[in-house]
Design an enzyme around this catalytic site. Structure first.
Site, PDB file in Angstrom:
ATOM      1  N   LYS A  81     -88.955  90.698  26.191  1.00 27.13           N
ATOM      2  CA  LYS A  81     -89.335  89.271  26.198  1.00 27.13           C
ATOM      3  C   LYS A  81     -90.699  89.095  25.538  1.00 27.13           C
ATOM      4  CE  LYS A  81     -91.065  89.698  30.921  1.00 27.13           C
ATOM      5  NZ  LYS A  81     -90.651  89.543  32.327  1.00 27.13           N
ATOM      6  N   ARG A 109     -90.055  82.857  43.292  1.00 24.21           N
ATOM      7  CA  ARG A 109     -90.080  82.108  42.036  1.00 24.21           C
ATOM      8  C   ARG A 109     -88.667  81.592  41.805  1.00 24.21           C
ATOM      9  NH1 ARG A 109     -93.020  85.963  37.657  1.00 24.21           N
ATOM     10  NH2 ARG A 109     -90.907  86.763  37.795  1.00 24.21           N
ATOM     11  N   TYR A 138    -124.520  86.401  21.828  1.00 26.33           N
ATOM     12  CA  TYR A 138    -124.637  85.152  22.583  1.00 26.33           C
ATOM     13  C   TYR A 138    -125.113  85.407  24.000  1.00 26.33           C
ATOM     14  CZ  TYR A 138    -122.172  82.803  18.815  1.00 26.33           C
ATOM     15  OH  TYR A 138    -121.817  82.293  17.604  1.00 26.33           O
ATOM     16  N   MET A 152    -116.165  85.250  18.669  1.00 27.93           N
ATOM     17  CA  MET A 152    -114.851  84.885  18.124  1.00 27.93           C
ATOM     18  C   MET A 152    -114.325  85.923  17.132  1.00 27.93           C
ATOM     19  SD  MET A 152    -113.648  81.417  16.164  1.00 27.93           S
ATOM     20  CE  MET A 152    -113.854  80.302  17.536  1.00 27.93           C
TER      21      MET A 152
END
Ligand SMILES: *Cc1c(COP(=O)(O)O)cnc(C)c1O
Length: 356
Positions: free
Chosen positions: A35, A130, A252, A300
């Protein structure tokens, strides 16, 4: 020249891992779970490694059709079954087996009046909560399915909630009690149960993550004693080097501060490539074949590594983000997630090739 990042998919590793599962569950047939486009690898790319499987299991109808078009003649199982009338038509046309977890799905099959009966996996909710019929309504669901036109073989199915870290017996007892004396084959085990709960193997096991060489528990140490091979390698290169002085910070939020003078390598790989932004300082990574660690925030398009253990590394040095040497589970756990998610999140912009 594009950025030097590349992913490699190894179908022979999948084949090897499939053989290992077979050896661990020798009495069972094997659904290879592919899947989510084979856990992010690309179904077409892993397909050559799946020959020895007895069936292929997935969710998307479109993926099922692709598998048939690749020439797969053996069973295909739709793990969440059908959602519309046209899905039933496709399932019939392509000879798919469909999970059936609620009466609405049974009714869809009946209403479509298939000319060839459709085989189903009748799903019980044995505690996962589920999908599936409750144990107390399972027998009635089975009776309805059995007397429905258009439904062929019925296999009894359930799914485990914590096969990776605890017992499956509480669910297995529920399942066995509610299916006692019902005819038909059984399928209950995912990778974790296939590895660690032999009492749950039954007729068909349904391994996914182990085929790709990662741990169902998300912890690489849990699969150290079996010789799984990583089916995906994410590689890049250093595109920059910085000489940091003690007290300098990198990236950062100035999230990493050098305690002493050190060299930092800048790798062409960031969260837009699928590398987890939450990977903490200290995440394992290899440079020129030497294990080291990431430092600072993942950005990124780039991340930064400590070059202290590899003083000769420079621009162009090869970096393994995950693969044979850097365990995807270790990268994942450093980012508070699991190997499954990293594989599935490999970004489209990363070029992928198939290698042995
Ligand atoms: C995804 C899935 C599996 C495979 O799970 P792994 O943990 O990857 O082995 C098995 N059965 C069902 C119903 C699934 O949805």
């Amino acid at each position: 020249m594009p950025r030097p990042i590349n992913a490699y998919v190894h179908p022979d590793a999948v084949e090897h891992n499939l053989q290992l599962v077979r050896r661990m569950a020798p009495e069972s047939r094997v659904w290879a779970v592919v899947k989510a486009n084979a856990y992010g690898h690309g179904i077409e790319r892993v397909f050559p490694g799946l020959n020895a499987a007895d069936g292929i299991a997935l969710l998307d109808l479109e993926e099922a059709v692709r598998v048939r078009e690749l020439g797969w003649k053996k069973p295909i199982l739709l793990l969440e079954g059908v959602f519309t009338d046209s899905d039933v038509k496709t399932a019939e046309a392509f000879g798919l087996t469909v999970a059936t977890h609620c009466d609405e799905q049974r009714q869809l099959i009946v209403a479509a009046k298939p000319k060839r009966p459709i085989d189903i996996y009748l799903k019980m909710n044995s505690g996962m909560n589920r999908l599936g019929f409750a144990p107390e309504s399972y027998r009635a669901a089975w009776d309805r399915a059995r007397s429905s036109d258009g439904i062929g073989n019925i296999t009894l199915m359930t799914h485990f909630a914590n096969a990776d870290e605890g017992s499956v017996d509480w669910q297995l007892e529920e399942f066995d009690r509610a299916t006692r004396n019902l005819p038909g084959e059984r399928s209950v085990s995912n990778s974790a149960a296939a590895l660690w709960h032999p009492n749950a193997h039954r007729d068909w096991v349904r391994p996914g993550i182990v085929l790709y060489g990662a741990s169902p528990s998300g912890q690489s140490k849990h699969i150290n004693d079996i010789q799984l091979r990583a089916s995906m390698t994410l590689q890049s290169e250093l595109i920059g080097v910085q000489a940091m002085r003690a007290g300098d910070t990198v990236g950062y939020a100035r999230a990493y501060k050098a305690e002493s003078d050190m060299r930092i390598g800048v790798v062409a790989c960031g969260y837009a490539d699928g590398y987890p932004r939450h990977a903490a300082t200290g995440t394992p990574i290899s440079v020129d074949g030497v294990m080291t660690r990431t430092v600072g925030r993942v950005s990124m398009d780039m991340l930064t590594v400590d070059l202290t253990p590899c003083p000769n590394a420079g621009i162009g040095s090869k970096v393994e983000l995950w693969g044979e040497h850097v365990k995807i589970d270790d990268v994942a756990s450093s980012a508070n997630t699991i190997g499954y998610e990293l594989m599935c999140a490999l970004a489209r912009r990363v070029p992928v090739s198939v290698t042995s």
